[in-house]
Design a protein around this motif. Structure first.
Motif, PDB file in Angstrom:
ATOM      1  N   LYS A 116       4.926  -2.035   9.588  1.00 31.06           N
ATOM      2  CA  LYS A 116       4.711  -1.501   8.070  1.00 31.06           C
ATOM      3  C   LYS A 116       6.040  -1.530   7.392  1.00 31.06           C
ATOM      4  O   LYS A 116       5.970  -1.990   6.273  1.00 31.06           O
ATOM      5  CB  LYS A 116       4.472   0.164   8.296  1.00 31.06           C
TER       6      LYS A 116
ATOM      7  N   PHE B 154       5.610   4.610   5.091  1.00 26.35           N
ATOM      8  CA  PHE B 154       5.002   4.570   6.451  1.00 26.35           C
ATOM      9  C   PHE B 154       5.465   4.339   7.561  1.00 26.35           C
ATOM     10  O   PHE B 154       5.515   4.840   8.628  1.00 26.35           O
ATOM     11  CB  PHE B 154       3.805   3.632   5.963  1.00 26.35           C
TER      12      PHE B 154
ATOM     13  N   SER C  22      -3.360  13.943  10.619  1.00 25.91           N
ATOM     14  CA  SER C  22      -2.322  13.373   9.675  1.00 25.91           C
ATOM     15  C   SER C  22      -2.621  11.990   9.365  1.00 25.91           C
ATOM     16  O   SER C  22      -2.741  11.809   8.061  1.00 25.91           O
ATOM     17  CB  SER C  22      -0.774  13.947   9.832  1.00 25.91           C
ATOM     18  N   LEU C  23      -2.738  11.206  10.215  1.00 21.48           N
ATOM     19  CA  LEU C  23      -3.286   9.897  10.070  1.00 21.48           C
ATOM     20  C   LEU C  23      -4.344   9.515   9.144  1.00 21.48           C
ATOM     21  O   LEU C  23      -4.224   8.799   8.436  1.00 21.48           O
ATOM     22  CB  LEU C  23      -3.021   8.991  11.553  1.00 21.48           C
TER      23      LEU C  23
ATOM     24  N   LEU D 214      -3.611  10.451   5.642  1.00 20.96           N
ATOM     25  CA  LEU D 214      -2.978   9.384   5.062  1.00 20.96           C
ATOM     26  C   LEU D 214      -3.772   8.361   4.738  1.00 20.96           C
ATOM     27  O   LEU D 214      -3.619   7.767   3.675  1.00 20.96           O
ATOM     28  CB  LEU D 214      -1.831   8.656   6.079  1.00 20.96           C
TER      29      LEU D 214
ATOM     30  N   LYS E 134      -1.113   6.104  -2.104  1.00 18.64           N
ATOM     31  CA  LYS E 134      -1.380   5.514  -0.886  1.00 18.64           C
ATOM     32  C   LYS E 134       0.187   5.384  -0.235  1.00 18.64           C
ATOM     33  O   LYS E 134       0.983   5.081  -0.904  1.00 18.64           O
ATOM     34  CB  LYS E 134      -1.783   4.100  -0.737  1.00 18.64           C
ATOM     35  N   THR E 135       0.286   5.684   1.133  1.00 20.46           N
ATOM     36  CA  THR E 135       1.627   5.690   1.694  1.00 20.46           C
ATOM     37  C   THR E 135       1.724   4.205   2.229  1.00 20.46           C
ATOM     38  O   THR E 135       1.034   3.842   2.983  1.00 20.46           O
ATOM     39  CB  THR E 135       1.631   6.844   2.809  1.00 20.46           C
ATOM     40  N   SER E 136       2.631   3.426   1.945  1.00 20.53           N
ATOM     41  CA  SER E 136       3.069   2.037   2.435  1.00 20.53           C
ATOM     42  C   SER E 136       4.436   1.897   2.541  1.00 20.53           C
ATOM     43  O   SER E 136       5.272   2.442   2.271  1.00 20.53           O
ATOM     44  CB  SER E 136       2.222   1.195   1.524  1.00 20.53           C
TER      45      SER E 136
ATOM     46  N   TYR F 267       7.509   7.486   8.816  1.00 22.04           N
ATOM     47  CA  TYR F 267       6.296   8.301   9.478  1.00 22.04           C
ATOM     48  C   TYR F 267       6.108   7.731  10.869  1.00 22.04           C
ATOM     49  O   TYR F 267       6.193   8.704  11.861  1.00 22.04           O
ATOM     50  CB  TYR F 267       5.063   8.211   8.594  1.00 22.04           C
TER      51      TYR F 267
END
Length: 195
Positions: A149, A106, A85-86, A89, A100-102, A109
């Motif tokens: 993050k 993140f 999954s990483l 992402l 983008k996940t940020s 997560y």
């Protein structure tokens, strides 16, 4: 050199823990060398995350199920899919499949993985000191990465990198200790069994 005499295995199924621990450990060290600032994120890290940190741990977890080891099944399969999954992402936004996940997402997560790891840590209290150390440092690693993050503080990311290198190295040690102790039929590398 491969041993010429077979190592007896009680149930006919080899111990998958060394595979899972080494896959987790080596991939964790490489990613955290990046986090510590030694080199940029690159295809080597992503490939390790997919194939060794990801798929090899899932395979180890499935074999643990065959050995009726719920802890091993849960840990190796979960962390194998964590690595997959990483990488997803990181790669999927570059392919234009998702945004983008940020920031907070993140961080959430990483925090949920930290909580999961902390809960599994309690299972290691019945196993051995080496696994306790792996799971304790992994919990700290996830917490530091979640804070990084959430805040964008680069120094926290670098600190997390060094914690991750220690965590990964301890997993490699534990995996190799399992292999050598089994092959030699005695304690070659101690893992600190719980009395």
């Amino acid at each position: 050199m491969i041993p010429t005499t077979p190592v007896p295995v009680k149930d006919g199924i080899a111990n998958p823990a060394p595979l899972g621990l080494c896959a987790f450990g080596m991939t964790t060290v490489l990613l955290n060398l990046h986090n510590a600032g030694f080199f940029e994120l690159n295809s080597m890290i992503l490939a390790m995350g997919l194939f060794y940190g990801g798929l090899a741990q899932v395979v180890a977890g499935i074999i643990e199920a065959k050995k009726n080891n719920t802890f091993g099944l849960t840990a190796f399969t979960s962390y194998g899919f964590f690595w997959l999954s990483l990488v997803g992402l990181i790669v999927m936004p570059k392919l234009g499949w998702i945004d983008k996940t940020s920031g907070p997402a993140f961080s959430a997560y990483l925090a949920i993985w930290g909580l999961f790891t902390f809960l599994l840590f309690f299972g290691t209290l019945k196993l051995n000191r080496a696994l306790q150390f792996v799971f304790a440092t992994l919990t700290i690693l996830f917490i530091l990465l979640a804070i990084d993050k959430a805040t964008g503080n680069e120094s926290i990311n670098h600190l997390a990198g060094y914690v991750g290198i220690v965590c990964g190295a301890s997993a490699i040690y534990t995996g190799i200790a399992n292999v050598l102790n089994e092959i030699y039929g005695r304690v070659v590398l101690p893992i600190g069994p719980v009395a």
